[in-house]
Design a protein around this motif. Structure first.
Motif, short mmCIF file in Angstrom:
data_model
loop_
_atom_site.label_atom_id
_atom_site.label_comp_id
_atom_site.label_asym_id
_atom_site.label_seq_id
_atom_site.Cartn_x
_atom_site.Cartn_y
_atom_site.Cartn_z
N GLU A 185 0.72 -1.32 -0.14
CA GLU A 185 0.05 -0.03 -0.14
C GLU A 185 0.95 1.07 -0.17
OE1 GLU A 185 -3.83 -0.35 2.56
OE2 GLU A 185 -2.39 -2.05 3.45
N LYS A 204 0.99 5.83 -0.26
CA LYS A 204 0.17 7.00 0.26
C LYS A 204 1.30 8.28 0.02
CE LYS A 204 -2.38 9.50 3.88
NZ LYS A 204 -3.00 9.67 5.11
N ASN A 206 0.22 11.78 -6.93
CA ASN A 206 -1.20 12.31 -6.08
C ASN A 206 -1.89 12.82 -7.20
OD1 ASN A 206 -2.57 12.86 -4.30
ND2 ASN A 206 -1.67 14.81 -3.60
N GLY A 265 -0.85 4.62 -11.14
CA GLY A 265 -1.08 2.97 -11.77
C GLY A 265 -0.64 2.81 -13.06
N LYS A 321 -9.88 4.13 -13.22
CA LYS A 321 -9.02 3.49 -11.70
C LYS A 321 -9.76 3.98 -10.59
CE LYS A 321 -5.97 7.32 -11.64
NZ LYS A 321 -4.48 7.70 -12.01
N LEU A 331 -9.18 5.24 -6.61
CA LEU A 331 -8.14 5.91 -5.59
C LEU A 331 -9.07 6.05 -4.28
CD1 LEU A 331 -6.49 8.53 -7.65
CD2 LEU A 331 -5.54 6.41 -7.09
N SER A 332 -8.29 5.55 -3.24
CA SER A 332 -8.91 5.37 -1.82
C SER A 332 -9.02 6.87 -1.35
CB SER A 332 -8.07 4.46 -1.10
OG SER A 332 -8.14 3.27 -1.45
N TRP A 336 -4.54 5.99 1.09
CA TRP A 336 -3.75 4.43 0.90
C TRP A 336 -4.50 3.79 -0.18
CZ3 TRP A 336 0.70 3.61 3.09
CH2 TRP A 336 1.11 4.30 4.29
N ASN A 337 -3.36 3.53 -1.09
CA ASN A 337 -3.78 2.73 -2.07
C ASN A 337 -3.06 1.56 -2.33
OD1 ASN A 337 -5.65 4.87 -3.94
ND2 ASN A 337 -3.85 6.14 -3.35
N LYS A 338 -3.81 0.28 -2.67
CA LYS A 338 -3.25 -0.86 -2.49
C LYS A 338 -3.04 -1.51 -3.77
CE LYS A 338 -3.97 -5.91 -0.78
NZ LYS A 338 -4.96 -6.59 0.12
N LEU A 390 -4.91 -2.04 -9.03
CA LEU A 390 -4.93 -0.96 -8.13
C LEU A 390 -6.23 -0.91 -7.48
CD1 LEU A 390 -3.43 1.43 -6.95
CD2 LEU A 390 -4.59 2.83 -8.78
N ASN A 391 -6.15 -1.05 -5.94
CA ASN A 391 -7.26 -1.01 -5.13
C ASN A 391 -8.50 -2.22 -5.45
OD1 ASN A 391 -6.34 1.01 -3.45
ND2 ASN A 391 -6.84 2.53 -4.86
#
Length: 271
Positions: free
Chosen positions: A99, A101, A131, A143, A156, A158-159, A163-165, A179-180
């Motif tokens: 993850e 950020k 970002n 990504g 896509k 984005l959280s 925090w992006n997994k 991605l996420n």
């Protein structure tokens, strides 16, 4: 004191839930027993810089610009901490999860040659960290496979908490990026599309061997912006787990129909 069956059942369930996160002896990075059985390991233990090397020195990373707090690895903005890599991630086929950020630009390097000279990005594939916004789908957006592959008209996610997994799977030159939880794209390094379309349209067009290293390590970028990482997990893929989609399809066809031989015959037509 008499305890009812329902109360006893609830107590046992509570105990099991409390004990579950202690599988890694209190480490912030949690790996379940099931994950351990299939080979998952932590590249970053969540407590220290152990297992992380500086790209500049090629030695274990010293405390400084890269810091660890509450299970998070962070690089401060404009700190000149330098790029880093994980020696234990040396593999040909693998699965990576982490993850991130970020307040700006950074990247996840794939197939890094730990003995290569020059900058870490020169020959390593890079999944872009940025970002930006969900509407940014280009080849240098969050990504993307940096300057090579964008989102390909996929939306896509984005959280909201920042925090992006990331999940990346590499099987015999075939990569799949998530991605996420959403699949972004897949590609095969070294196939016809790679050499005829993907590579020639990028800034790496004059590097014919770009991304072709078979066995490399995972690296993280210092692009002068603040960036944080957590839950960095990795497992090597071998045997059946290492077969890409094409290999799996061939084996499925073979198991159902046996070996297949095909050919094309051509001849001149009568006038």
């Amino acid at each position: 004191m008499k305890v009812s069956p329902k109360l006893l059942s609830a107590a046992l369930l509570s105990a099991s839930l409390i004990s579950a996160p202690t599988l890694m002896a209190g480490q912030p990075v949690l790996i379940t027993e099931e994950e351990q059985v299939i080979g998952w390991k932590s590249l970053f233990d969540g407590k220290s810089l152990a297992g992380i090397n500086s790209w500049k020195t090629r030695k274990p990373l010293e405390p400084g610009a890269w810091t660890v707090e509450d299970g998070v690895l962070t690089l401060a903005a404009k700190s000149k901490g330098g790029d880093i890599y994980f020696p234990a991630s040396l593999a040909e086929n693998y699965e990576l999860e982490l993850e991130w950020k970020a307040e700006g630009n950074s990247g996840i390097f794939l197939r890094v040659d730990p003995n290569a000279k020059g900058p870490i990005w020169a020959n390593a594939l890079e999944m872009q960290i940025e970002n930006d916004k969900v509407s940014d789908l280009g080849k240098q957006s969050a990504g993307a496979l940096y300057d090579l592959i964008g989102m390909r008209n996929r939306t896509k996610v984005l959280s909201k908490d920042g925090w992006n997994k990331v999940r990346i799977i590499c099987r015999n030159n075939e990569f799949v990026h998530y991605l996420n939880g959403r699949k972004l794209y897949s590609y095969t390094v070294g196939d016809e599309t790679w050499f005829d379309r993907t590579l020639p349209a990028s800034k790496f067009k004059n590097k014919k061997g770009y991304g072709m290293l078979q066995e490399g390590v995972i690296g993280l970028q210092d692009h002068t912006n603040k960036v944080s990482f957590r839950n960095v997990k990795f497992r090597k893929l071998t045997g059946a787990d290492a077969r890409n989609e094409s290999d799996q399809l061939r084996k499925e066809v073979f198991s159902k129909r046996g070996p297949v031989i095909s050919n094309v015959l051509a001849g001149a037509a009568d006038a």
